[in-house]
Structures are given as structure tokens and as C-alpha cells.
Design a protein around this motif. Sequence first.
Motif, PDB file in Angstrom:
ATOM      1  N   SER A 252       0.836  -1.195   0.000  1.00 29.95           N
ATOM      2  CA  SER A 252       0.000   0.000   0.000  1.00 29.95           C
ATOM      3  C   SER A 252       0.873   1.247   0.000  1.00 29.95           C
ATOM      4  CB  SER A 252      -0.911   0.023   1.236  1.00 29.95           C
ATOM      5  OG  SER A 252      -0.140   0.203   2.405  1.00 29.95           O
ATOM      6  N   ALA A 253       0.265   2.361  -0.338  1.00 22.75           N
ATOM      7  CA  ALA A 253       1.003   3.626  -0.381  1.00 22.75           C
ATOM      8  C   ALA A 253       1.548   4.011   0.986  1.00 22.75           C
ATOM      9  CB  ALA A 253       0.089   4.728  -0.913  1.00 22.75           C
ATOM     10  N   SER A 254       0.937   3.527   2.057  1.00 27.74           N
ATOM     11  CA  SER A 254       1.376   3.885   3.403  1.00 27.74           C
ATOM     12  C   SER A 254       2.750   3.327   3.742  1.00 27.74           C
ATOM     13  CB  SER A 254       0.364   3.399   4.439  1.00 27.74           C
ATOM     14  OG  SER A 254       0.275   1.985   4.429  1.00 27.74           O
TER      15      SER A 254
ATOM     16  N   GLU B  14      20.739  16.883   4.516  1.00 30.36           N
ATOM     17  CA  GLU B  14      21.465  17.944   5.213  1.00 30.36           C
ATOM     18  C   GLU B  14      21.194  17.907   6.709  1.00 30.36           C
ATOM     19  OE1 GLU B  14      22.357  21.818   2.752  1.00 30.36           O
ATOM     20  OE2 GLU B  14      20.188  21.495   2.823  1.00 30.36           O
ATOM     21  N   SER B  15      20.221  17.116   7.115  1.00 28.00           N
ATOM     22  CA  SER B  15      19.875  17.015   8.530  1.00 28.00           C
ATOM     23  C   SER B  15      19.231  15.661   8.769  1.00 28.00           C
ATOM     24  CB  SER B  15      18.894  18.132   8.915  1.00 28.00           C
ATOM     25  OG  SER B  15      17.604  17.861   8.382  1.00 28.00           O
ATOM     26  N   ASN B  16      18.746  15.460   9.973  1.00 25.60           N
ATOM     27  CA  ASN B  16      17.946  14.260  10.234  1.00 25.60           C
ATOM     28  C   ASN B  16      16.701  14.278   9.342  1.00 25.60           C
ATOM     29  OD1 ASN B  16      19.750  14.550  12.404  1.00 25.60           O
ATOM     30  ND2 ASN B  16      18.449  13.319  13.729  1.00 25.60           N
ATOM     31  N   LEU B  17      16.175  13.108   9.032  1.00 25.15           N
ATOM     32  CA  LEU B  17      14.928  13.026   8.284  1.00 25.15           C
ATOM     33  C   LEU B  17      13.805  13.704   9.061  1.00 25.15           C
ATOM     34  CD1 LEU B  17      14.788   9.402   6.814  1.00 25.15           C
ATOM     35  CD2 LEU B  17      14.651  11.520   5.506  1.00 25.15           C
ATOM     36  N   VAL B  18      12.940  14.378   8.324  1.00 28.44           N
ATOM     37  CA  VAL B  18      11.784  15.037   8.931  1.00 28.44           C
ATOM     38  C   VAL B  18      10.528  14.475   8.279  1.00 28.44           C
ATOM     39  CG1 VAL B  18      10.627  17.227   9.400  1.00 28.44           C
ATOM     40  CG2 VAL B  18      13.133  17.150   9.250  1.00 28.44           C
ATOM     41  N   ILE B  19       9.747  13.706   9.048  1.00 28.41           N
ATOM     42  CA  ILE B  19       8.515  13.119   8.531  1.00 28.41           C
ATOM     43  C   ILE B  19       7.450  13.132   9.624  1.00 28.41           C
ATOM     44  CG2 ILE B  19       9.763  11.592   6.940  1.00 28.41           C
ATOM     45  CD1 ILE B  19       9.030   9.270   8.865  1.00 28.41           C
ATOM     46  N   ASP B  20       6.244  12.810   9.224  1.00 30.61           N
ATOM     47  CA  ASP B  20       5.171  12.593  10.196  1.00 30.61           C
ATOM     48  C   ASP B  20       5.370  11.194  10.771  1.00 30.61           C
ATOM     49  OD1 ASP B  20       2.886  12.187  11.630  1.00 30.61           O
ATOM     50  OD2 ASP B  20       1.494  12.603   9.992  1.00 30.61           O
ATOM     51  N   THR B  21       5.939  11.128  11.971  1.00 26.94           N
ATOM     52  CA  THR B  21       6.301   9.824  12.535  1.00 26.94           C
ATOM     53  C   THR B  21       5.097   8.965  12.895  1.00 26.94           C
ATOM     54  OG1 THR B  21       6.457  10.739  14.772  1.00 26.94           O
ATOM     55  CG2 THR B  21       8.474  10.716  13.445  1.00 26.94           C
ATOM     56  N   SER B  22       3.908   9.556  12.903  1.00 28.93           N
ATOM     57  CA  SER B  22       2.713   8.755  13.203  1.00 28.93           C
ATOM     58  C   SER B  22       2.488   7.685  12.136  1.00 28.93           C
ATOM     59  CB  SER B  22       1.479   9.648  13.313  1.00 28.93           C
ATOM     60  OG  SER B  22       1.143  10.230  12.060  1.00 28.93           O
ATOM     61  N   LYS B  23       3.122   7.835  10.977  1.00 32.32           N
ATOM     62  CA  LYS B  23       3.011   6.829   9.919  1.00 32.32           C
ATOM     63  C   LYS B  23       3.590   5.483  10.371  1.00 32.32           C
ATOM     64  CE  LYS B  23       1.355   9.871   7.008  1.00 32.32           C
ATOM     65  NZ  LYS B  23      -0.058   9.852   6.572  1.00 32.32           N
TER      66      LYS B  23
ATOM     67  N   ILE C  88       9.175   1.687   7.124  1.00 33.20           N
ATOM     68  CA  ILE C  88       8.642   2.313   5.921  1.00 33.20           C
ATOM     69  C   ILE C  88       9.792   2.852   5.087  1.00 33.20           C
ATOM     70  CG2 ILE C  88       6.397   2.937   6.902  1.00 33.20           C
ATOM     71  CD1 ILE C  88       7.477   5.760   7.316  1.00 33.20           C
ATOM     72  N   ASN C  89       9.516   3.073   3.813  1.00 31.20           N
ATOM     73  CA  ASN C  89      10.511   3.640   2.903  1.00 31.20           C
ATOM     74  C   ASN C  89      10.176   5.094   2.639  1.00 31.20           C
ATOM     75  OD1 ASN C  89      11.353   4.158  -0.225  1.00 31.20           O
ATOM     76  ND2 ASN C  89      12.813   2.846   0.841  1.00 31.20           N
ATOM     77  N   VAL C  90      11.200   5.931   2.556  1.00 31.33           N
ATOM     78  CA  VAL C  90      11.028   7.355   2.283  1.00 31.33           C
ATOM     79  C   VAL C  90      11.804   7.709   1.013  1.00 31.33           C
ATOM     80  CG1 VAL C  90      11.337   9.703   3.156  1.00 31.33           C
ATOM     81  CG2 VAL C  90      10.786   7.851   4.746  1.00 31.33           C
ATOM     82  N   ASP C  91      11.083   8.220   0.017  1.00 29.25           N
ATOM     83  CA  ASP C  91      11.700   8.677  -1.244  1.00 29.25           C
ATOM     84  C   ASP C  91      12.489   7.580  -1.962  1.00 29.25           C
ATOM     85  OD1 ASP C  91      10.612  11.115  -0.792  1.00 29.25           O
ATOM     86  OD2 ASP C  91      12.473  12.147  -0.311  1.00 29.25           O
ATOM     87  N   SER C  92      12.088   6.336  -1.819  1.00 27.52           N
ATOM     88  CA  SER C  92      12.736   5.181  -2.461  1.00 27.52           C
ATOM     89  C   SER C  92      14.080   4.825  -1.841  1.00 27.52           C
ATOM     90  CB  SER C  92      12.963   5.406  -3.967  1.00 27.52           C
ATOM     91  OG  SER C  92      11.760   5.568  -4.653  1.00 27.52           O
ATOM     92  N   MET C  93      14.740   5.767  -1.166  1.00 26.92           N
ATOM     93  CA  MET C  93      16.143   5.556  -0.802  1.00 26.92           C
ATOM     94  C   MET C  93      16.458   5.566   0.682  1.00 26.92           C
ATOM     95  SD  MET C  93      17.360   9.211  -2.368  1.00 26.92           S
ATOM     96  CE  MET C  93      16.303   8.915  -3.796  1.00 26.92           C
ATOM     97  N   PHE C  94      15.522   5.949   1.535  1.00 29.57           N
ATOM     98  CA  PHE C  94      15.774   5.984   2.972  1.00 29.57           C
ATOM     99  C   PHE C  94      14.797   5.041   3.678  1.00 29.57           C
ATOM    100  CE2 PHE C  94      16.488  10.380   1.348  1.00 29.57           C
ATOM    101  CZ  PHE C  94      17.884  10.371   1.404  1.00 29.57           C
ATOM    102  N   TRP C  95      15.281   4.389   4.744  1.00 30.45           N
ATOM    103  CA  TRP C  95      14.438   3.465   5.498  1.00 30.45           C
ATOM    104  C   TRP C  95      14.294   3.956   6.928  1.00 30.45           C
ATOM    105  CZ3 TRP C  95      11.773  -0.247   3.089  1.00 30.45           C
ATOM    106  CH2 TRP C  95      12.219  -0.670   1.824  1.00 30.45           C
ATOM    107  N   VAL C  96      13.066   3.938   7.434  1.00 31.01           N
ATOM    108  CA  VAL C  96      12.766   4.385   8.792  1.00 31.01           C
ATOM    109  C   VAL C  96      12.076   3.244   9.533  1.00 31.01           C
ATOM    110  CG1 VAL C  96      11.453   6.021  10.193  1.00 31.01           C
ATOM    111  CG2 VAL C  96      12.561   6.800   8.088  1.00 31.01           C
ATOM    112  N   ILE C  97      12.535   2.988  10.759  1.00 28.84           N
ATOM    113  CA  ILE C  97      11.958   1.902  11.546  1.00 28.84           C
ATOM    114  C   ILE C  97      11.298   2.448  12.812  1.00 28.84           C
ATOM    115  CG2 ILE C  97      13.628   0.230  10.681  1.00 28.84           C
ATOM    116  CD1 ILE C  97      15.032   0.369  13.406  1.00 28.84           C
TER     117      ILE C  97
ATOM    118  N   SER D 163      -0.830  -5.219   3.303  1.00 30.57           N
ATOM    119  CA  SER D 163      -0.330  -3.855   3.460  1.00 30.57           C
ATOM    120  C   SER D 163       0.862  -3.748   4.413  1.00 30.57           C
ATOM    121  CB  SER D 163      -1.456  -2.948   3.972  1.00 30.57           C
ATOM    122  OG  SER D 163      -1.920  -3.392   5.227  1.00 30.57           O
ATOM    123  N   LYS D 164       1.123  -4.817   5.178  1.00 34.39           N
ATOM    124  CA  LYS D 164       2.249  -4.791   6.112  1.00 34.39           C
ATOM    125  C   LYS D 164       3.317  -5.838   5.793  1.00 34.39           C
ATOM    126  CE  LYS D 164      -0.682  -3.205   9.930  1.00 34.39           C
ATOM    127  NZ  LYS D 164      -1.164  -3.502  11.302  1.00 34.39           N
TER     128      LYS D 164
END
Length: 305
Positions: free
Chosen positions: A103-105, A132-141, A148-157, A292-293
Motif C-alpha cells: 500500500s502507499a502507506s 542535510e539534517s535528520n529526516l523530517v517526517i510525520d512519525t505517526s506513519k 517504511i521507505n522514504v523517497d525510495s532511498m531511505f528506510w525508517v523503523i 499492506s504490512k
Amino acid sequence: MEVINRISFFIDYSYSKQIESFFNEFGITVISPEKGSRTTDIRYLVPITFKPTEDMTDKIRIIYNKLINLFPITGIGEAIFFNCDNDDYNKAPFFAVNSTGNSASANLLDTKTPMIKETFCNACGLKLKSLESNLVIDTSKLRKKYMINVDSMFWVISEEMARLMSEWKITGYQLKEVIHHGKAENYVPAYQLIINNNMPPLSQKSKNYHFVSEPEEKCDVCGIKGKVNYPYLYETSDIKTCTNDLYLLNELVSNGSYVYRPLLISQRFRKLLIEQGITRDVRSIFDSNYGSKDWYMTPVFLDHY
């Protein structure tokens, strides 16, 4: 392993028998879809199977050129899939992580993190993106997901995934705190996965493909844009020192706009993810159990396909 090139296109239903006859000349059985109630156009999805040792380019080019010259088709395109058997999965020392959900999420576009964007290839316009800094996202995701993947190239756990990876003694990474953007009450702890090492270079026997239907996407200067990689292939002698659980691909790949290095995880890590119920054993994007997971991962190969 099997390689499948699925050709798709639209054409008026009145040509259905001719289309079936056309593909039959190439030894490919096609069953035409039923005509809809709103339009006479029908969509064909024609899978053509190859052995990994075969060069599919010439055959696909002949089929493609004849199709567009003989019939008034529209929307023609290709998609590549790889069917790997149990032996391929059992022997793979590593797996490429393609997605952590259908899913897109599971995939976020980042518009808040300060980034440096540089031109990687002047010929095709591919760019290289760095933080240029730490990733900035809506962490509630991350509230209901492990990664989750961010911009195809970064991974956030998530914090739970970080805890499990520590408990399982997963190696080859560091964590960097993610900055929350959104309502304060929606904040949940999240961490960017920083991978310590790259894999060795791919084997010189590794294969790839460029879509015959999209010649304009191929870049002969950088050799990256438009290239569809087969499952990653390594020489056993090169990979025997790779004892960590997490690596990045040594080579750059493209998402069409940017270049990046995909994530690979060990056989041990994948087994733990499945055993602990983080993901089901998904082996195709068409699997009925791909939810989706669920993590979709493809095996790497040693010495030959």
C-alpha cells in the motif's frame, strides 16, 4: 528461476481472434478477455517466459514491432517479473528488500527534510539526493508499521522494530533519530536506518534488461536510467566475508528521477521476520497473502542464476 516479460496493451475487441493468432505464431497461448459493457476496448496482459540464460531482447523487439505495425493498439508497455523456486530462497545468503507493504502507506514522499540535490548524469537528468539534517517526517506513519521507505532511498523503523533488531543481535547498522513533523500528540519514536557497509561489486555475469517499448528511457552515458536489474548475482568468493545482516548494494540504481542504493538483509534476518509474524512469506507481488504490512524481498544468487 524464470524470467517473465509481460506485454500489456489495449485494442478493440474485434481484433481478438487476430491477436490470439498472432501470438500463437510465437508459440504463446493467449485467451482474449471479455468485452466490457462501456467500451469495446479490451486489455491484454501477455506473459512471455524466458530462462535467465536467454537474451529476451531480440524476441521482444520482433513481437513489439510487429504488434505496433499490424494492429491499432494503444498503451503498450512491458513489466518484468522473476519467479524463484524454493531452492533459490533456501540458498540465498541475502535478500533485496523491495517493499514493506503493498500500500502507499509503506512508501512516503519527503518534502520537509533539507536535502542537497545534485545532477548525477547530465545526459539523462538523473539526480543524487543527500540529507542535510535528520529526516523530517510525520512519525505517526510508523504507528502500525515496523519499517517504511522514504523517497525510495531511505528506510525508517519504529521503536518496536529497533527493539527487536537489538534483541535479535542484527548487525551492520546504526540508528539516527527522525524528527517529527505534524501534531505533537501524534509523535511516535522513529529512527532512520543507517547501513554501515556496501556489498561487494556484483558478478560480471549479472544480467539486466532495457524495455524495448521505452527506448527513450535508456541512458548510454550513465548506464543506469532505464535499466531493469535481474536478481542480484554475486561470486561466492566475493561474498564470503559479508557476515553482517544489513548491507547496501554497491551499485547505484534508479527510480526514474534519482539514483540510490537498495537495502539487502541476511537470510537469518528474513527468517526472524517471518517467524515472529512481522511479515508473511511473500514471494511475488501477485501473492494472495501480500498485504499492506508484508515485506516483499527477492533472493540474491551465487555464481549463476
